[in-house]
Design an enzyme around this catalytic site. Structure first.
Site, PDB file in Angstrom:
ATOM      1  N   ASP A  77       0.780  -1.217  -0.004  1.00  0.00           N
ATOM      2  CA  ASP A  77       0.126  -0.015  -0.105  1.00  0.00           C
ATOM      3  C   ASP A  77       0.856   1.273  -0.145  1.00  0.00           C
ATOM      4  O   ASP A  77       0.410   2.163  -0.761  1.00  0.00           O
ATOM      5  CB  ASP A  77      -0.817  -0.130   1.251  1.00  0.00           C
ATOM      6  CG  ASP A  77      -1.914   1.188   1.327  1.00  0.00           C
ATOM      7  OD1 ASP A  77      -2.293   1.485   0.033  1.00  0.00           O
ATOM      8  OD2 ASP A  77      -2.400   1.569   2.019  1.00  0.00           O
ATOM      9  N   SER A 114     -10.246  -4.759 -12.235  1.00  0.00           N
ATOM     10  CA  SER A 114     -10.370  -3.693 -11.637  1.00  0.00           C
ATOM     11  C   SER A 114     -11.719  -3.210 -12.081  1.00  0.00           C
ATOM     12  O   SER A 114     -12.280  -3.026 -13.230  1.00  0.00           O
ATOM     13  CB  SER A 114      -9.394  -2.638 -12.191  1.00  0.00           C
ATOM     14  OG  SER A 114      -9.399  -1.467 -11.662  1.00  0.00           O
ATOM     15  N   ASN A 121     -15.469   0.864  -9.318  1.00  0.00           N
ATOM     16  CA  ASN A 121     -15.298   1.577  -8.056  1.00  0.00           C
ATOM     17  C   ASN A 121     -13.878   1.474  -7.753  1.00  0.00           C
ATOM     18  O   ASN A 121     -13.378   1.832  -6.619  1.00  0.00           O
ATOM     19  CB  ASN A 121     -16.270   0.629  -6.945  1.00  0.00           C
ATOM     20  CG  ASN A 121     -15.731  -0.937  -6.931  1.00  0.00           C
ATOM     21  OD1 ASN A 121     -14.758  -1.300  -7.543  1.00  0.00           O
ATOM     22  ND2 ASN A 121     -16.173  -1.465  -5.938  1.00  0.00           N
ATOM     23  N   CYS A 181     -13.867  11.936  -2.620  1.00  0.00           N
ATOM     24  CA  CYS A 181     -14.031  10.708  -2.112  1.00  0.00           C
ATOM     25  C   CYS A 181     -14.128  10.617  -0.331  1.00  0.00           C
ATOM     26  O   CYS A 181     -13.239  11.154   0.342  1.00  0.00           O
ATOM     27  CB  CYS A 181     -13.100   9.642  -2.434  1.00  0.00           C
ATOM     28  SG  CYS A 181     -13.076   7.983  -1.781  1.00  0.00           S
ATOM     29  N   LYS A 197      -7.085  13.477  15.715  1.00  0.00           N
ATOM     30  CA  LYS A 197      -7.645  14.728  15.198  1.00  0.00           C
ATOM     31  C   LYS A 197      -8.520  14.561  14.004  1.00  0.00           C
ATOM     32  O   LYS A 197      -9.756  14.965  14.349  1.00  0.00           O
ATOM     33  CB  LYS A 197      -6.520  15.712  14.809  1.00  0.00           C
ATOM     34  CG  LYS A 197      -7.223  17.010  14.276  1.00  0.00           C
ATOM     35  CD  LYS A 197      -6.154  18.082  13.936  1.00  0.00           C
ATOM     36  CE  LYS A 197      -6.798  19.252  13.430  1.00  0.00           C
ATOM     37  NZ  LYS A 197      -5.679  20.249  12.902  1.00  0.00           N
TER      38      LYS A 197
END
Length: 378
Positions: free
Chosen positions: A134, A152, A155, A214, A298
């Site tokens: 990632d 793929s 979405n 998003c 936060k």
């Protein structure tokens, strides 16, 4: 050892260590992805979290000069939470996206890839491997697609025939010349359910995402959330699953294969009011093991404040007043004032007016004015 036999051995060993699917592809340039990324850049659709240049993200040999192949792995995670706690009027709850339910997937996948790399080394001593999960330069999805893990979807998720799109992805670049696997030939066809369901219209066309719209990205930002998205977030504390939940390929799929990926219900679906008062130590103890904690407390506290406003939770008024008056962070004070305004009781409005007398931050004052404006609208 022959490379063909090594590939078979790796496939068998992968299952033993909790890898649900494995695929192999070449280390060739990802030409189509390169063009897509350039287009994303031109349209300013990027999130800003991406690592590396476009060249580094599409040319494996820039990352490992001796690269010959890439091994892609997928690990399935749960879609449903067993014994999920209920949100009540007295104790409203938020929700973390499913990808953040269990232990941080970066840890889970890196552990598996490290074991795989060590295994390869015992079989092929000259192996040179580079692992990514990632946060590396390569696109996990592009590698997985070319490796035959899945296709793929519109979405922007990789959809596997076996586990739907609820899978974590990681990869290993290697100097071993494996025979590549064939890509999956399924597709979304004419289906646009995910695009139609996206709360903010972030899926601008099939397979293209405007990350700036998003919700999954927006929940990770640290500044004031733009007004147009506050009503869209609902009770989401981190991430968004809408485009996956509505996908027909995910119907009837719920993968509970790995204990460390199972959700801890009180963390995955936390009570909102206690979230507002967490110390850094308490935050790390409760949420630190989850991938959703990576940006700190936060953004998650800001989202909890918005969720309380979404619920119009009058039982939280005292908590919100305390935060608005005492929290040192302007984003948190201002969002608390906005949330008080959304709840809309006389006590909430009086508290905002009182707090304005001592508030000096212009952005917080602007949010307080917004909170008071809800009174005029009602």
């Amino acid at each position: 050892m022959q490379v063909a036999q090594l590939k078979e051995d790796i496939q068998s060993y992968a299952k033993e260590i909790g890898i649900d699917k494995i695929g192999f592809t070449t280390a060739d340039v990802f030409t189509e992805l390169k063009e897509r990324l350039r287009r994303q850049q031109e349209l300013q659709y990027q999130s800003g979290f991406e690592k590396g240049s476009i060249e580094e993200r599409t040319e494996p040999k820039r990352l490992l000069p001796e690269a010959k192949s890439i091994i892609s792995i997928a690990v399935a995670y749960p879609q449903k939470m067993h014994d999920a706690p209920r949100s009540t009027k007295e104790e409203r709850r938020g929700i973390f996206a499913r990808a953040s339910w269990g232990i941080d997937y970066h840890v889970a996948l890196r552990e598996r890839l490290n074991k795989l790399s060590e295994y390869i080394q015992t079989k092929y001593p000259d192996a040179v491997n580079k692992i990514m999960v990632d946060t590396g330069e390569l696109s996990d999805r592009a590698v997985a697609e070319r490796s035959g893990i899945g296709f793929s979807g519109k979405n922007t998720s990789i959809i596997t025939p076996e586990f739907g799109s609820f899978v974590y992805l990681g990869e290993m670049i290697t100097n071993i010349p494996f025979i590549p696997d064939s890509p999956v030939e399924e597709s979304c066809g004419d289906c646009t359910i995910c695009m139609d369901a996206c709360p903010t219209g972030a899926l601008v066309q099939g397979g293209q995402l405007n990350a700036q719209r998003c919700i999954a990205f927006l929940t990770q930002t640290k500044d004031f959330l733009p007004d147009e998205f506050r009503s869209k977030i609902g009770n989401r504390i981190y991430g968004c699953d809408t485009c996956q939940q509505v996908c027909p390929y995910n119907r009837g799929i719920d993968s509970h294969f790995h204990q460390e990926l199972e959700p801890e219900p009180e963390s995955a679906k936390p009570k909102l009011k206690p979230m507002l008062h967490l110390s850094n130590k308490e935050f790390k103890e409760k949420f630190g093991y989850m991938s959703g904690s990576w940006r700190g407390k936060k953004p998650l506290q800001r989202n909890a404040l918005i969720a309380i406003g979404h619920y119009k939770d009058k039982s939280a008024i005292e908590d919100l007043i305390k935060v608005m008056n005492n929290d040192p962070r302007p984003v948190i004070r201002g969002t608390a004032a906005w949330s008080l305004g959304k709840i809309g009781s006389p006590k909430a409005y009086e508290a905002i007016i009182s707090a304005m007398e001592k508030e000096t931050d212009s952005q917080v004052l602007f949010e307080m004015e917004k909170g008071l404006s809800f009174q005029k609208q009602s």
